[in-house]
Design a protein around this motif. Structure first.
Motif, PDB file in Angstrom:
ATOM      1  N   GLY A  10      25.023  38.785  38.674  1.00 16.76           N
ATOM      2  CA  GLY A  10      24.292  37.795  37.887  1.00 16.76           C
ATOM      3  C   GLY A  10      24.583  37.915  36.401  1.00 16.76           C
ATOM      4  N   PHE A  11      23.906  37.103  35.629  1.00 16.30           N
ATOM      5  CA  PHE A  11      24.141  36.997  34.186  1.00 16.30           C
ATOM      6  C   PHE A  11      23.910  38.339  33.487  1.00 16.30           C
ATOM      7  CE2 PHE A  11      22.156  35.719  29.996  1.00 16.30           C
ATOM      8  CZ  PHE A  11      23.341  35.401  29.376  1.00 16.30           C
ATOM      9  N   LEU A  30      24.948  45.888  44.281  1.00 19.03           N
ATOM     10  CA  LEU A  30      24.420  45.302  45.525  1.00 19.03           C
ATOM     11  C   LEU A  30      24.004  43.869  45.210  1.00 19.03           C
ATOM     12  CD1 LEU A  30      21.678  46.951  47.801  1.00 19.03           C
ATOM     13  CD2 LEU A  30      21.772  44.503  47.345  1.00 19.03           C
ATOM     14  N   ASP A  31      24.687  42.917  45.821  1.00 15.17           N
ATOM     15  CA  ASP A  31      24.397  41.521  45.499  1.00 15.17           C
ATOM     16  C   ASP A  31      24.688  40.667  46.742  1.00 15.17           C
ATOM     17  OD1 ASP A  31      24.380  39.889  42.454  1.00 15.17           O
ATOM     18  OD2 ASP A  31      24.641  38.749  44.302  1.00 15.17           O
ATOM     19  N   ALA A  32      23.837  39.676  46.972  1.00 16.71           N
ATOM     20  CA  ALA A  32      24.028  38.789  48.125  1.00 16.71           C
ATOM     21  C   ALA A  32      25.022  37.669  47.820  1.00 16.71           C
ATOM     22  CB  ALA A  32      22.684  38.193  48.543  1.00 16.71           C
ATOM     23  N   ASP A  57      21.721  41.666  51.155  1.00 18.33           N
ATOM     24  CA  ASP A  57      20.578  40.847  50.758  1.00 18.33           C
ATOM     25  C   ASP A  57      19.341  41.747  50.683  1.00 18.33           C
ATOM     26  OD1 ASP A  57      18.377  38.955  50.804  1.00 18.33           O
ATOM     27  OD2 ASP A  57      19.826  37.462  51.498  1.00 18.33           O
ATOM     28  N   ILE A  58      18.607  41.672  49.579  1.00 16.70           N
ATOM     29  CA  ILE A  58      17.439  42.554  49.444  1.00 16.70           C
ATOM     30  C   ILE A  58      16.310  42.156  50.394  1.00 16.70           C
ATOM     31  CG2 ILE A  58      17.996  43.247  47.070  1.00 16.70           C
ATOM     32  CD1 ILE A  58      15.706  41.376  46.127  1.00 16.70           C
ATOM     33  N   ARG A  59      16.473  41.052  51.114  1.00 15.72           N
ATOM     34  CA  ARG A  59      15.487  40.708  52.148  1.00 15.72           C
ATOM     35  C   ARG A  59      15.772  41.458  53.448  1.00 15.72           C
ATOM     36  NH1 ARG A  59      16.336  34.326  51.764  1.00 15.72           N
ATOM     37  NH2 ARG A  59      18.459  35.151  51.828  1.00 15.72           N
ATOM     38  N   LEU A  79      17.838  44.148  39.487  1.00 14.41           N
ATOM     39  CA  LEU A  79      17.871  42.844  38.799  1.00 14.41           C
ATOM     40  C   LEU A  79      17.992  41.668  39.749  1.00 14.41           C
ATOM     41  CD1 LEU A  79      19.914  44.954  36.922  1.00 14.41           C
ATOM     42  CD2 LEU A  79      19.513  43.058  35.370  1.00 14.41           C
ATOM     43  N   ALA A  80      18.244  41.910  41.036  1.00 15.61           N
ATOM     44  CA  ALA A  80      18.421  40.797  41.974  1.00 15.61           C
ATOM     45  C   ALA A  80      17.136  39.986  42.040  1.00 15.61           C
ATOM     46  CB  ALA A  80      18.779  41.334  43.361  1.00 15.61           C
ATOM     47  N   SER A  83      15.996  33.520  39.783  1.00 16.77           N
ATOM     48  CA  SER A  83      15.618  33.535  38.372  1.00 16.77           C
ATOM     49  C   SER A  83      15.509  32.143  37.749  1.00 16.77           C
ATOM     50  CB  SER A  83      16.634  34.362  37.581  1.00 16.77           C
ATOM     51  OG  SER A  83      17.879  33.692  37.560  1.00 16.77           O
ATOM     52  N   ILE A 128      13.846  45.265  36.446  1.00 14.64           N
ATOM     53  CA  ILE A 128      14.004  44.338  35.325  1.00 14.64           C
ATOM     54  C   ILE A 128      13.192  43.093  35.643  1.00 14.64           C
ATOM     55  CG2 ILE A 128      15.614  42.767  34.186  1.00 14.64           C
ATOM     56  CD1 ILE A 128      16.383  46.385  35.209  1.00 14.64           C
ATOM     57  N   SER A 129      12.312  42.735  34.751  1.00 16.81           N
ATOM     58  CA  SER A 129      11.409  41.616  34.989  1.00 16.81           C
ATOM     59  C   SER A 129      11.505  40.629  33.822  1.00 16.81           C
ATOM     60  CB  SER A 129       9.987  42.165  35.173  1.00 16.81           C
ATOM     61  OG  SER A 129       9.063  41.145  35.368  1.00 16.81           O
TER      62      SER A 129
END
Ligand SMILES: NC(=O)c1ccc[n+]([C@@H]2O[C@H](COP(=O)([O-])OP(=O)(O)OC[C@H]3O[C@@H](n4cnc5c(N)ncnc54)[C@H](O)[C@@H]3O)[C@@H](O)[C@H]2O)c1
Length: 146
Positions: A10-11, A30-32, A57-59, A79-80, A83, A128-129
């Motif tokens: 992501g960004f 780790l990214d979907a 996938d974090i799901r 961070l996933a 957004s 990260i929020s």
């Protein structure tokens, strides 16, 4: 130090990874690879021996457990997320699944892994929020420091 970064395509995550690798840290991304991902942003580190990519996938709790077990990170930077605020109005379900349940899955995977390691003191889980969590800031920021 090995850092597990979620949402690293992501960004913000891709910038975090480029910086971490440039500073000599090993990174597992780790990214979907959803619509928001852009692997091109990681071209400069893609061939580095310090960089590894896991499409997950974090799901998916089982997939997360496997990534922790295989890569043995010292620190997690999570961070996933879904957004794009406009999308949360049309498709709120995806935001619940990824941002709430997915984050819970990450915390559970990290907790299990941390316990198995013997609860090392230096292990960190950094979520990260957004500043929106705190609500609007007062117009006079000086009041924050009085
Ligand atoms: N960009 C900003 O200006 C900003 C501002 C405040 C807070 N934030 C927060 O920072 C975090 C990162 O923001 P960003 O702008 O880099 O987001 P982004 O949308 O650019 O990237 C999100 C990444 O997460 C991945 N992802 C989404 N769902 C996933 C899932 N279920 N499993 C695994 N990976 C998944 C996507 O593929 C993508 O690579 C988010 O929590 C966001 O809310 C961002």
């Amino acid at each position: 130090m090995k850092i597990l970064v979620t949402g690293g395509a992501g960004f913000i995550g891709s910038a975090v990874i480029r910086l971490a690798v440039s500073r000599g840290h090993a990174v597992v991304n780790l990214d979907a690879l959803t619509y928001a991902a852009c692997l091109t942003n990681l071209t400069s580190v893609a061939d580095s021996s310090l960089y590894a990519f896991e499409q997950a996938d974090i799901r998916d709790q089982a997939a997360l457990d496997k990534v922790f077990s295989v890569h043995q990170p010292d620190i997690v930077m999570h961070l996933a997320a879904e957004s794009h605020v406009d999308r949360s109005i049309d498709s709120p379900g995806y935001f619940i699944e990824t941002n709430i349940t997915g984050t819970f899955n990450m915390l559970e995977a990290a907790r299990k892994y941390w316990v198995e390691l013997g609860k090392p003191e230096n292990f960190r889980f950094h979520h990260i929020s957004t500043d929106e969590v705190f609500g609007s800031l007062p117009s006079d920021t000086a009041v924050l420091f009085t």
